[in-house]
Design an enzyme around this catalytic site. Sequence first.
Site, mmCIF file in Angstrom:
data_model
loop_
_atom_site.group_PDB
_atom_site.id
_atom_site.type_symbol
_atom_site.label_atom_id
_atom_site.label_comp_id
_atom_site.label_asym_id
_atom_site.label_seq_id
_atom_site.Cartn_x
_atom_site.Cartn_y
_atom_site.Cartn_z
ATOM 1 N N LYS A 13 7.679 37.984 66.303
ATOM 2 C CA LYS A 13 6.381 38.297 65.702
ATOM 3 C C LYS A 13 6.576 38.421 64.188
ATOM 4 O O LYS A 13 7.031 39.431 63.682
ATOM 5 C CB LYS A 13 5.802 39.612 66.247
ATOM 6 C CG LYS A 13 4.319 39.730 65.874
ATOM 7 C CD LYS A 13 3.837 41.120 65.572
ATOM 8 C CE LYS A 13 4.181 41.642 64.230
ATOM 9 N NZ LYS A 13 3.508 41.016 63.082
ATOM 10 N N CYS A 19 14.157 44.748 49.747
ATOM 11 C CA CYS A 19 14.686 46.018 50.259
ATOM 12 C C CYS A 19 15.993 46.361 49.569
ATOM 13 O O CYS A 19 16.448 47.491 49.619
ATOM 14 C CB CYS A 19 14.877 45.959 51.767
ATOM 15 S SG CYS A 19 16.233 44.898 52.239
HETATM 16 P P1 NAD Z 1 5.796 46.865 57.464
HETATM 17 O O1 NAD Z 1 6.551 47.948 58.121
HETATM 18 O O2 NAD Z 1 4.423 47.137 56.973
HETATM 19 O O3 NAD Z 1 5.644 45.615 58.466
HETATM 20 C C1 NAD Z 1 6.742 45.165 59.239
HETATM 21 C C2 NAD Z 1 6.201 44.614 60.554
HETATM 22 O O4 NAD Z 1 5.558 45.665 61.275
HETATM 23 C C3 NAD Z 1 5.183 43.504 60.374
HETATM 24 O O5 NAD Z 1 5.453 42.479 61.303
HETATM 25 C C4 NAD Z 1 3.846 44.181 60.656
HETATM 26 O O6 NAD Z 1 2.929 43.337 61.288
HETATM 27 C C5 NAD Z 1 4.202 45.325 61.568
HETATM 28 N N1 NAD Z 1 3.366 46.513 61.340
HETATM 29 C C6 NAD Z 1 2.783 46.904 60.173
HETATM 30 N N2 NAD Z 1 2.122 48.071 60.343
HETATM 31 C C7 NAD Z 1 2.286 48.425 61.632
HETATM 32 C C8 NAD Z 1 1.855 49.541 62.408
HETATM 33 N N3 NAD Z 1 1.116 50.496 61.887
HETATM 34 N N4 NAD Z 1 2.230 49.600 63.701
HETATM 35 C C9 NAD Z 1 2.980 48.621 64.249
HETATM 36 N N5 NAD Z 1 3.406 47.534 63.551
HETATM 37 C C10 NAD Z 1 3.070 47.438 62.269
HETATM 38 O O7 NAD Z 1 6.738 46.302 56.297
HETATM 39 P P2 NAD Z 1 6.369 45.234 55.179
HETATM 40 O O8 NAD Z 1 5.418 45.840 54.207
HETATM 41 O O9 NAD Z 1 6.011 43.936 55.789
HETATM 42 O O10 NAD Z 1 7.805 45.049 54.490
HETATM 43 C C11 NAD Z 1 8.285 45.882 53.464
HETATM 44 C C12 NAD Z 1 9.158 46.983 54.003
HETATM 45 O O11 NAD Z 1 10.266 46.430 54.707
HETATM 46 C C13 NAD Z 1 9.789 47.833 52.906
HETATM 47 O O12 NAD Z 1 9.787 49.169 53.318
HETATM 48 C C14 NAD Z 1 11.214 47.304 52.810
HETATM 49 O O13 NAD Z 1 12.149 48.220 52.283
HETATM 50 C C15 NAD Z 1 11.484 47.003 54.239
HETATM 51 N N6 NAD Z 1 12.571 46.054 54.397
HETATM 52 C C16 NAD Z 1 13.769 46.528 54.851
HETATM 53 C C17 NAD Z 1 14.839 45.675 54.989
HETATM 54 C C18 NAD Z 1 16.168 46.172 55.480
HETATM 55 O O14 NAD Z 1 17.001 45.357 55.861
HETATM 56 N N7 NAD Z 1 16.414 47.472 55.499
HETATM 57 C C19 NAD Z 1 14.688 44.312 54.665
HETATM 58 C C20 NAD Z 1 13.439 43.865 54.220
HETATM 59 C C21 NAD Z 1 12.378 44.746 54.100
#
Ligand code: NAD
Length: 502
Positions: A179, A287
Site C-alpha cells: 500500500k 527521514c
Molecule cells: P505517514 O505516517 O503520514 O504515512 C505513512 C503511511 O501511513 C501512508 O501509506 C499513509 O497512507 C498511512 N497513514 C497516514 N495516516 C494514517 C492514519 N491515521 N492511520 C493509518 N494509516 C495512515 O508518513 P508520511 O507523511 O507519508 O511520511 C513522512 C514520515 O515518515 C516522517 O515522519 C518521516 O520521518 C518518516 N520516515 C521514516 C523513515 C525511516 O526509515 N525511519 C523513512 C522515511 C520516512
Amino acid sequence: MTTHSAIPTVKLLINGQFVESTTSQWRDVVNPATQEVLARVPFATTEEMNAAVASAKEAFKTWRKTPIGVRSRIFLKLQQLIRDNIKELAAILTAEQGKTLPDAEGDVFRGLEVVEHAAGIGNLQLGELANNVAGGVDTYTLLQPLGVCAGITPFNFPAMIPLWMFPMAIASGNTFVLKPSEQDPMVTMRLAELALEAGIPPGVLNVIHGGVDAVNLICDHPDIKAVSFVGSTKVGTHVYNRATQNGKRAQCMMGAKNHAIILPDAHKQQTLNNLVGAAFGAAGQRCMALPVVILVGEAQSWLPELVEKAKSLKINAGCEPGTDIGPAVSCSALDRISSLIEQGVREGAQLVLDGRNPQVPGYPHGNFVGPTIFSAVSTEMTIYKEEIFGPVLCVLQAASLDEAIALINANPNGNGTAIFTRSGAAARHFQEEIDVGQVGINVPIPVPVPIFSFSGSRASKLGDLGPYGKQAVQFYTQTKTVTQRWFDEDEVGGPVNTTITL
Ligand code: NAD
C-alpha cells in the site's frame, strides 16, 4: 478546464492485472510545483483489498516452492529494467513528489541497490547445519517464507521504500500486498509494472491504494503474516500495536529529529557544505535529514558562514536544471512548516534566515519554502520537539562533546546522527555513547547500503529487525530446525528409551 474523466486514474494491481477500482472515494495526485492534477488515486473497497490478499494467498502455494535460481533471475531482470528506465521513473517521481530530478534518480537508485541485493537471495537465505550433534544425528535449519506479507510506505521516498520491502519479501519466497502513499503512488505503480515485466507471476505482488481503512485492513487481515511500515511515529505505533495484537510480525521505521554535532576541529568547508545539503536537500523531507545542529565550542562562530551557504541554494521546481530545493509535497505540508516557523518566532528562537514565501518565477502556485535557520533554540521549543519535515534548521550550542551527546540521547528520536571532526578519539567516543540507529562520522546522511540493514533506536523504530539486508531475510522467514537420524538397514534396535537424550 480539465474534466475528471480526462485525468488518468491510478490502478490497483490484483492477481497480475492492473484494474480500475469501483470505489466512489478518490483523491487527486497533485504536482506540488504547479498544483496540476496528475492523476486520481482510489481508496480501494474492502472487497478489492480482500481480493488482493486472496490472490497473494493463492499465489503463495506455488511461489514458496519456486527454485532459488528462478526467483533470483527475476530480480536480476528487474534491476536491469529499473536501470533502463531510471530517467522516466525519476521524472514521474519529481512530478508527483517535488524533489529535484537528480535527487529523484538517487531515490530510485537506492531502491535499485536493494533489488540487486535481492537477486543474491541464494546466498542470503542459507540455513545452518551441525553434523553429529549426537551419534549419527545432524541438526539443520531451514529459513522458510511466512506467506502473505504487506508493506505500507510514506510519501518521501516513493521509489526507494517500496523497493526496501517487496523485493526482499518476494525473493525469500513470500507473496506481497503493497500500500503506497496516497500522495504519490505513480512511480510505485511504474515499478510494479516493471516487476511484472521482469517475470513476477500473477498474485505474487499486489498493490492496493487507500488510507486509514487500507492500513487497518492490513493490520487485521488473518491471512497477512507480517507487516513492514515506514512513516510517522504516530501511525507506525498504531500499526505496530494493531498488527502485533493480531499475532503478526511487524517492523515499523518511524519519525526522526536527527542531530549533527560539529566540533571546532572539523574540516570547515566540507562540514558546512555537508550540513547545508543534509538540512535543506529534498526540502528537508528526508527521514535522515539533519534538521538540528549542535555547534560545540569555537564552532559556534561558524553560524554566519552557514547562513551565507544556505542563502546560496536555488529554490525552483524539481524538474528545472540547477535546482537545489523543490517544493514541499502538499499545501498542507507547506502550511504546517510555515506555522511551525511562526511558532518558533513566538517562542523566542532567533530567526536568522527566513525562507518563507520565496518568489519562484514561472511557479507562482508551488508549495515553496526556502532554507530557514533558527539560532538560540532551546529543547523546550516546539520547533525542537516536533518533526518539522521541511527545510528548517535549528541551531543549538554546547560547551563540550559530552554535553552534545547527552542532548541527543535525551531526544526521544533515534533515527540518524552525524559528527564532524578530525579527531578519531572523539568520533569513537561518539560512536560508543550515542543511542541512535544510523551514525555518520563525517558522513551527513549515513543510510546503510543493503549488505547492512536500516536501523533505528528508541521512538524511531518498533520491532527488532530492520528493512533490507540480512535482517530483512530473518524478518520475512520462519526458522525451522530439523534434527535427523537415519538407521542402517542392518542396525539392531536398542531398548525403548524414555529419557530425553537423542
Ligand atoms: P505517514 O505516517 O503520514 O504515512 C505513512 C503511511 O501511513 C501512508 O501509506 C499513509 O497512507 C498511512 N497513514 C497516514 N495516516 C494514517 C492514519 N491515521 N492511520 C493509518 N494509516 C495512515 O508518513 P508520511 O507523511 O507519508 O511520511 C513522512 C514520515 O515518515 C516522517 O515522519 C518521516 O520521518 C518518516 N520516515 C521514516 C523513515 C525511516 O526509515 N525511519 C523513512 C522515511 C520516512
